[in-house]
Motif scaffolding. Structure first.
Motif, PDB file in Angstrom:
ATOM      1  N   ALA A 164      -9.900   6.526   5.303  1.00 45.40           N
ATOM      2  CA  ALA A 164      -8.519   7.002   5.145  1.00 45.40           C
ATOM      3  C   ALA A 164      -8.232   7.445   3.715  1.00 45.40           C
ATOM      4  CB  ALA A 164      -7.540   5.902   5.556  1.00 45.40           C
ATOM      5  N   LYS A 192       0.812  -1.213   0.000  1.00 50.76           N
ATOM      6  CA  LYS A 192       0.000   0.000   0.000  1.00 50.76           C
ATOM      7  C   LYS A 192       0.850   1.270   0.000  1.00 50.76           C
ATOM      8  CE  LYS A 192      -4.004  -2.029   2.357  1.00 50.76           C
ATOM      9  NZ  LYS A 192      -4.825  -2.031   3.589  1.00 50.76           N
ATOM     10  N   TYR A 244      -1.765   7.386   3.280  1.00 51.25           N
ATOM     11  CA  TYR A 244      -2.965   6.553   3.327  1.00 51.25           C
ATOM     12  C   TYR A 244      -2.651   5.232   4.032  1.00 51.25           C
ATOM     13  CZ  TYR A 244      -6.345   3.056   1.855  1.00 51.25           C
ATOM     14  OH  TYR A 244      -7.264   2.036   1.843  1.00 51.25           O
ATOM     15  N   ASP A 291      -4.709   3.889   7.217  1.00 48.48           N
ATOM     16  CA  ASP A 291      -5.400   2.613   7.082  1.00 48.48           C
ATOM     17  C   ASP A 291      -4.897   1.617   8.128  1.00 48.48           C
ATOM     18  OD1 ASP A 291      -7.226   0.845   5.460  1.00 48.48           O
ATOM     19  OD2 ASP A 291      -5.357  -0.277   5.223  1.00 48.48           O
TER      20      ASP A 291
END
Length: 471
Positions: free
Chosen positions: A296, A277, A285, A289
């Protein structure tokens, strides 16, 4: 023995151009432009690739590049406080080295800002089309362009007001992010446990990809700092240029340390550096998250959109003022230098059109012309920094002799740290040349710089031949 009958155009014309501009920026505008200018789109968008390459050592990369940026800003602040000008480093380079240097630094920076306007418009449009599928990206870019064209064509205080609120939103967002991160690291945020040093030392250690990964992270971090120079351009239109520049430069150190280095430290402490991610949706983010913050993705999209729009606004402003200053010094087409009601409206319009043309090229010629444009501006900021350092080396001695009272801001440990900064810039060029991903950028920027230098030298020679000499 002969001498010219008048001083060079640079020192005569630059003040005249600046005096035609209004001083509509208040101290609160300048302070927030300086503060918000540190929190650029590059921090939110570009830092993921650096983390993926360097791992936790990205903190070191940002610290090293941040130190270099502090040196550059201190040098620029010294010259801008002594001689405030809307052309900023271009004016300083012309005074220190010669008209060709001001021409090269100024127009290279203008191209950089105009292309950046297009890139930021594309990025902002992509976020909005994610919310409103089916709407054309180019139409959103055009809308943003029209809005900021309008704010910049009007009084400069409109630009300052937009940037004030954009910057305020960015500062609030990054501050909340850092507070949440620190609370999570301490283990006092509800629903979270302290990770300790597991993400910093586990999974390959602090430098999982060795020195090569650190170098890639360093190069990524250097270019994330772009945009800090705008405050010295804006200072010429503020109520008190000297004090404004001095305050902005003196507080640059803690802003860089808190917002950039602090953000990277919080992210790599809380999130595994190899979490997909981090690069897929961005490190900010990924951290929100990871902490289980609801929505988010949308929170970060709003923050990034604000950062991109702020950068668009600031870059249209900066490019127009740079073009206006260059023309006032005889370094460009006169039509761009026309000032109406204190605003260089032709320069604003041309800079915006050039930026939108870059957007159209991203659709028309995405495989050849557009990538070439991106490579061409890849290392421009380093070229500008070199002109800043060399100019400061020369002008510091001159100012000490001629007007020492103007040295409101002084570069630390002069000339040692200026020379160290120049050596560091040369080292970054070498590292870029050795990395396949950045080599093309370096070569394309070198080609642009060479063309501008040759053009500037030719123009300078012609101007010298036209200047009458008297005994």
């Amino acid at each position: 023995m002969s001498r010219t009958s008048a001083p060079p155009p640079t020192e005569a014309a630059a003040p005249a151009a600046d005096s035609a501009l209004t001083h509509g920026l208040k101290q609160r505008h300048l302070s927030m432009i300086a503060l918000g200018g540190v929190i650029g789109a590059g921090l939110f968008v570009g830092s993921g690739a650096g983390i993926a390459a360097a791992g936790p050592s990205i903190v070191v990369a940002y610290a090293v590049s941040g130190l270099l940026v502090m040196f550059v800003m201190r040098m620029l602040g010294e010259m801008s406080a002594a001689n405030p000008a809307s052309g900023s480093f271009s004016v300083h380079a012309e005074r220190a080295i010669g008209p060709w240097a001001g021409f090269t630094a100024g127009w290279a920076f203008w191209v950089l800002l105009c292309v950046a306007v297009g890139l930021e418009g594309i990025g902002a449009a992509q976020i909005v089309t994610g919310w409103l599928p089916g709407t054309p990206e180019w139409a959103w870019v055009a809308l943003f362009m029209v809005i900021f064209l309008g704010t910049n064509l009007a009084a400069v205080k409109n630009f300052g007001e937009f940037e004030f609120w954009f910057a305020a939103l960015k500062v609030v967002a990054i501050t909340l992010f850092l507070v949440l991160g620190v609370l999570a690291i301490l283990g006092v945020l509800p629903g979270t446990d302290s990770p300790g040093t597991s993400n910093l030392t586990g999974d390959g250690g602090f430098m999982p990809n060795g020195s090569k990964g650190l170098i890639i992270g360093l190069l990524a971090s250097v270019f994330a700092y772009g945009g800090l120079e705008t405050v010295t351009i804006a200072a010429a239109e503020s109520e008190n240029p000297v004090q404004g520049v001095a305050k902005a430069v003196r507080t640059a150190m803690w802003r860089i340390a808190v917002f950039y280095i602090g953000s990277m430290a919080v992210i790599v402490t809380l999130v595994p550096w190899d979490d997909p991610k981090v690069t897929e949706v961005g490190p900010f983010y990924a951290m929100l998250d990871h902490l289980g913050i609801g929505g988010a993705a949308e929170i970060m999209n709003v923050v990034i959109l604000v950062a991109l729009l702020s950068a668009m606004n600031a870059n249209i402003y900066g490019s127009s003022r740079m073009a206006c200053s260059l023309v006032a010094r005889g370094q460009g087409p006169k039509v761009l230098g026309k000032i109406s009601s204190g605003v260089p409206r032709n320069a604003v319009l041309v800079s915006s059109v050039f930026g939108f043309l870059c957007v159209l090229l991203s659709y028309w010629r995405p495989d050849d012309v557009f990538p070439w444009l991106l490579n061409m501006i890849g290392a421009v900021i380093l070229v500008v920094w070199i002109f800043i350092a060399v100019s400061q080396l020369i002008l510091r001695r001159r100012t000490e002799r001629e007007a020492p009272d103007r040295l409101v801001v002084r570069m630390w440990l002069f000339p040692a740290l200026t020379i160290v900064a120049l050596a560091a810039m040369a080292g970054i060029f070498v590292l870029m040349l050795r990395q396949p991903d950045t080599r093309d950028q370096l070569l394309a920027t070198a080609a642009l710089t060479a063309v501008l230098i040759v053009t500037g030298l030719i123009r300078q020679k012609r101007a010298e031949r036209r200047t009458p000499a008297v005994d």
